[in-house]
Each structure stands twice: as structure tokens, then as C-alpha cells.
Design an enzyme around this catalytic site. Sequence first.
Site, mmCIF file in Angstrom:
data_model
loop_
_atom_site.group_PDB
_atom_site.id
_atom_site.type_symbol
_atom_site.label_atom_id
_atom_site.label_comp_id
_atom_site.label_asym_id
_atom_site.label_seq_id
_atom_site.Cartn_x
_atom_site.Cartn_y
_atom_site.Cartn_z
ATOM 1 N N CYS A 287 62.780 -9.488 -15.047
ATOM 2 C CA CYS A 287 62.911 -10.557 -16.048
ATOM 3 C C CYS A 287 63.129 -10.015 -17.458
ATOM 4 O O CYS A 287 63.383 -10.784 -18.378
ATOM 5 C CB CYS A 287 61.685 -11.457 -16.011
ATOM 6 S SG CYS A 287 61.396 -12.115 -14.370
ATOM 7 N N HIS B 6 61.413 -15.300 -22.194
ATOM 8 C CA HIS B 6 61.683 -15.438 -20.765
ATOM 9 C C HIS B 6 60.934 -16.673 -20.261
ATOM 10 O O HIS B 6 59.741 -16.849 -20.550
ATOM 11 C CB HIS B 6 61.234 -14.178 -20.033
ATOM 12 C CG HIS B 6 61.155 -14.360 -18.558
ATOM 13 N ND1 HIS B 6 62.186 -14.922 -17.838
ATOM 14 C CD2 HIS B 6 60.169 -14.083 -17.666
ATOM 15 C CE1 HIS B 6 61.829 -14.984 -16.562
ATOM 16 N NE2 HIS B 6 60.621 -14.488 -16.435
ATOM 17 N N ASN C 91 61.770 -20.407 -13.306
ATOM 18 C CA ASN C 91 61.926 -19.018 -13.747
ATOM 19 C C ASN C 91 63.185 -18.436 -13.083
ATOM 20 O O ASN C 91 63.187 -18.176 -11.888
ATOM 21 C CB ASN C 91 60.662 -18.236 -13.344
ATOM 22 C CG ASN C 91 60.747 -16.754 -13.661
ATOM 23 O OD1 ASN C 91 61.819 -16.226 -13.973
ATOM 24 N ND2 ASN C 91 59.615 -16.072 -13.562
HETATM 25 N N1 ACO Z 1 49.991 -25.648 -5.608
HETATM 26 C C1 ACO Z 1 48.679 -25.964 -5.519
HETATM 27 N N2 ACO Z 1 47.703 -25.035 -5.649
HETATM 28 C C2 ACO Z 1 48.070 -23.771 -5.874
HETATM 29 C C3 ACO Z 1 49.432 -23.380 -5.957
HETATM 30 C C4 ACO Z 1 50.398 -24.390 -5.816
HETATM 31 N N3 ACO Z 1 51.724 -24.125 -5.890
HETATM 32 N N4 ACO Z 1 49.483 -22.045 -6.190
HETATM 33 C C5 ACO Z 1 48.221 -21.609 -6.259
HETATM 34 N N5 ACO Z 1 47.365 -22.645 -6.044
HETATM 35 C C6 ACO Z 1 45.901 -22.622 -6.034
HETATM 36 C C7 ACO Z 1 45.362 -21.256 -5.731
HETATM 37 O O1 ACO Z 1 45.302 -21.047 -4.336
HETATM 38 C C8 ACO Z 1 43.997 -21.338 -6.362
HETATM 39 O O2 ACO Z 1 43.145 -22.028 -5.502
HETATM 40 P P1 ACO Z 1 41.598 -21.600 -5.357
HETATM 41 O O3 ACO Z 1 41.013 -21.785 -6.729
HETATM 42 O O4 ACO Z 1 41.085 -22.544 -4.321
HETATM 43 O O5 ACO Z 1 41.616 -20.155 -4.947
HETATM 44 C C9 ACO Z 1 44.233 -22.217 -7.595
HETATM 45 O O6 ACO Z 1 45.434 -22.929 -7.343
HETATM 46 C C10 ACO Z 1 44.365 -21.430 -8.887
HETATM 47 O O7 ACO Z 1 45.263 -20.331 -8.684
HETATM 48 P P2 ACO Z 1 45.631 -19.330 -9.841
HETATM 49 O O8 ACO Z 1 46.533 -18.276 -9.304
HETATM 50 O O9 ACO Z 1 44.392 -18.896 -10.533
HETATM 51 O O10 ACO Z 1 46.441 -20.310 -10.830
HETATM 52 P P3 ACO Z 1 46.903 -20.033 -12.288
HETATM 53 O O11 ACO Z 1 46.378 -21.070 -13.185
HETATM 54 O O12 ACO Z 1 46.725 -18.585 -12.692
HETATM 55 O O13 ACO Z 1 48.480 -20.308 -12.195
HETATM 56 C C11 ACO Z 1 50.538 -19.069 -12.043
HETATM 57 C C12 ACO Z 1 49.262 -19.499 -11.321
HETATM 58 C C13 ACO Z 1 51.293 -20.314 -12.419
HETATM 59 C C14 ACO Z 1 51.353 -18.221 -11.076
HETATM 60 C C15 ACO Z 1 50.174 -18.243 -13.303
HETATM 61 O O14 ACO Z 1 49.227 -17.256 -12.980
HETATM 62 C C16 ACO Z 1 51.371 -17.577 -13.920
HETATM 63 O O15 ACO Z 1 52.259 -18.218 -14.453
HETATM 64 N N6 ACO Z 1 51.419 -16.234 -13.894
HETATM 65 C C17 ACO Z 1 52.508 -15.497 -14.522
HETATM 66 C C18 ACO Z 1 53.711 -15.457 -13.664
HETATM 67 C C19 ACO Z 1 54.858 -14.863 -14.456
HETATM 68 O O16 ACO Z 1 54.886 -14.949 -15.663
HETATM 69 N N7 ACO Z 1 55.799 -14.213 -13.843
HETATM 70 C C20 ACO Z 1 56.849 -13.669 -14.742
HETATM 71 C C21 ACO Z 1 57.483 -12.579 -14.262
HETATM 72 S S1 ACO Z 1 58.529 -12.994 -12.917
HETATM 73 C C22 ACO Z 1 59.548 -11.638 -12.694
HETATM 74 O O17 ACO Z 1 59.468 -10.634 -13.351
HETATM 75 C C23 ACO Z 1 60.515 -11.715 -11.550
#
Ligand code: ACO
Length: 331
Positions: free
Chosen positions: A114, A256, A286
Site C-alpha cells: 500500500c 492510503h 482499500n
Molecule cells: N464483521 C463482524 N465482526 C468482525 C469482523 C467482521 N468483518 N471482523 C472481525 N470481527 C470481530 C472479531 O472477531 C472480534 O471479535 P471478538 O471480540 O469476539 O474476538 C471483534 O470483531 C473485534 O476485532 P478487532 O480485530 O479487534 O477489530 P478492530 O476494531 O481492530 O477492527 C480492523 C479491525 C478494521 C481490521 C482494524 O484493525 C484495521 O483497520 N486495521 C488496519 C488495517 C490496515 O490498515 N491495513 C492497511 C494495510 S493493507 C496493505 O498493506 C495491503
Amino acid sequence: MKAIGVSITGCGSSAPTQVMTNDDLSHLVETSDEWIRTRTGIRKRHLATTDSSLSELSAQAGKQAIAMAGLTPGDIDLIILATSTADDLFGSAAKVQHILEADQAVAFDLTAACSGFVFGLITAAQFIRTGVYKNVLVIGADVLSRWVDWSDRTTCVLFGDGAGAVVCQGTTDKDHLLGFAMYSDGKQHDALNLGYGGTDKILKEGLTVNQGTYEPITMKGRDVYRFAVEKVPEVIEKALFNGQLTTDDIDWLILHQANQRIIDAVAKRLKIPSEKVIANLDEYGNTSAASIPLALDEAVRQGKIKPGDIVASSGFGAGLTWGAAIFRWGM
Ligand code: ACO
């Protein structure tokens, strides 16, 4: 001889017509529109159709950028295709050169996930500043739908496909790449992967190779989130410092497009008001290397970003890699 500077004179973009909404996803994995919207800001993503290719999407974006710059494909000296999802592991840039009929251009792929577009833009500037090339097409494009595990709700809701491009030109009276900075941290290489996974194949006694393909994307979401919120403001400040600028000089912030919460947190930390922040991930998700030029192109064509405006862009992602480029748009 006068110093050669860089001017960014054209942009373009292309997104597949096939659209998947959050509700569509909720039929595929256990998720909901509400969860995806509130955690990420994403409402839809565009997914490449089975008969389309990364090369074609890239060429469409490139063609628009070349036209906006007032050039023809034959004027392009170099094509840098930033992508992690080439149609061919040997690279797709040369195929893009062929589709565009940019017969004079040398073309190569650049892989930095990214961060790819920002790294590509900065690489293009080095070729221009040294006087080697005059007109460079930088494309950021990815088709991550090919590599997402569509049964993994923690990743499949995030990604979409697309391409964006800019034309950089050499000039002797101005340099519009005002400042940049780039970093890598391989210690965190396992935070985000589209890794090779093969099995051993014995060719003869004592001679074994490993063969296979790439495994779907894996991501330590919380770690990547924390990394982005900490490092992106830092790298933007470093790039501003290198260009002898401050955050007050920024007209537009284009990060990004990974997560609206990351974008908001970075803007808040830099004290940049939301009116100056460009975001379109609600529509595209993304799109990895495509996300910055796709957002830039939309904002330019909507008349938001005007010639002379200063844009702070920053990419971050797998590697881990991150970088920022501060540039004056157009002219
Ligand atoms: N729908 C419903 N529930 C979900 C989903 C979903 N799609 N995905 C995860 N959950 C659940 C998890 O299982 C977890 O449940 P639990 O509490 O029972 O264990 C809960 O939701 C919370 O999960 P987290 O991973 O803590 O959620 P978070 O608030 O951190 O959001 C996210 C996740 C959106 C992925 C976030 O961490 C994020 O944006 N991270 C950065 C990603 C990024 O920036 N990538 C960029 C680079 S990409 C590249 O380089 C190719």
C-alpha cells in the site's frame, strides 16, 4: 545547466464496474453493514470482473493521466507500475506499455504494497531530477480480490480493486515534489502478508524443490492499525520538514485509504481539519497501491484540488513500509 524539477501534470483512474456492498458480504461471512461501516468507513468495494485484468485497469488509468497532461503515449519515457498483484509474477508493466502503445517507454513493476504509489512517485522524481527521463507515468494498481480469503471476515470486508495514475514531467523552472520520506521495518514483516506457500517436490534422491502458489492475505489488524496511527503522522512531518513546510501549508491530505478511523486519527494528530481530508474508501474500500491516485483523481476531476494546491500524501502497509510525498498539484 538549470536544475531539473518535477511537475505533476495529469491524473487518471479506473475502477471495475462490479460492486459488492456490505450487505452482499453479510451473505458470505458473519458480518454486518453496521460493523463494517463503524469500524472501517467502507460501504462498498469494486471488484474486477473475471474477464478484466490488472494490466487493463492500469492502462485505462494511465491513458487518462497522459491525456490530462496534454501528452501522447509516445511521449512517455518511463512507466512505473506499483502493484502487489501483477497479472504475471515477472511483471505487468511491460504489458501496460504495450496496451498504451507507449513504444518509447521502459517499464517496470515496483512492489511496496500500500506504500507502492508513494514509493513509485518518489522513484519517478529521481529519474527526472537526474535528467535521465522527462515524462514518467506512475501507476498504482491492485486486484486484491484475487488474493483475499472470501471466508475470512477479518480481511475480506476491507479490500477492493482499482487503478490510479499520475504523469510526472521534468521542468527547469520549478520543482513541485516539495518533500518526501520513506521507511521500512522488516522486523514486522509478518503483520501483513500475501505469502508464498508451497510443498516439497522431490526431483531425484537428494534434490528437492518447493512448488506452489501464494496464500491468501493474512493480517494482524490491530498491530497494523497501531503502526499506522503512530508512524503516518511522523513520516508526514518528516516530509514537511524536508520541504521546509509546516502542516499549515497543506491544502489537502490524501492518505492510503485503509480505514476511516486511521485517516481521522492521523488528521487529528496533525491538527488538519476534516475539510482538508480527501477520502473515498466508503465507495472503494482499500485498493492498496491504487488508493491514493484514485482519491487524487476523483478530487481533481470534482474540482476540489486545483492547480497550485499543496497535497500531502502518505502510503503505509505490508513490509512494513511507509512513506510520504508532499507535492504541488498541476501547473
Ligand atoms: N464483521 C463482524 N465482526 C468482525 C469482523 C467482521 N468483518 N471482523 C472481525 N470481527 C470481530 C472479531 O472477531 C472480534 O471479535 P471478538 O471480540 O469476539 O474476538 C471483534 O470483531 C473485534 O476485532 P478487532 O480485530 O479487534 O477489530 P478492530 O476494531 O481492530 O477492527 C480492523 C479491525 C478494521 C481490521 C482494524 O484493525 C484495521 O483497520 N486495521 C488496519 C488495517 C490496515 O490498515 N491495513 C492497511 C494495510 S493493507 C496493505 O498493506 C495491503
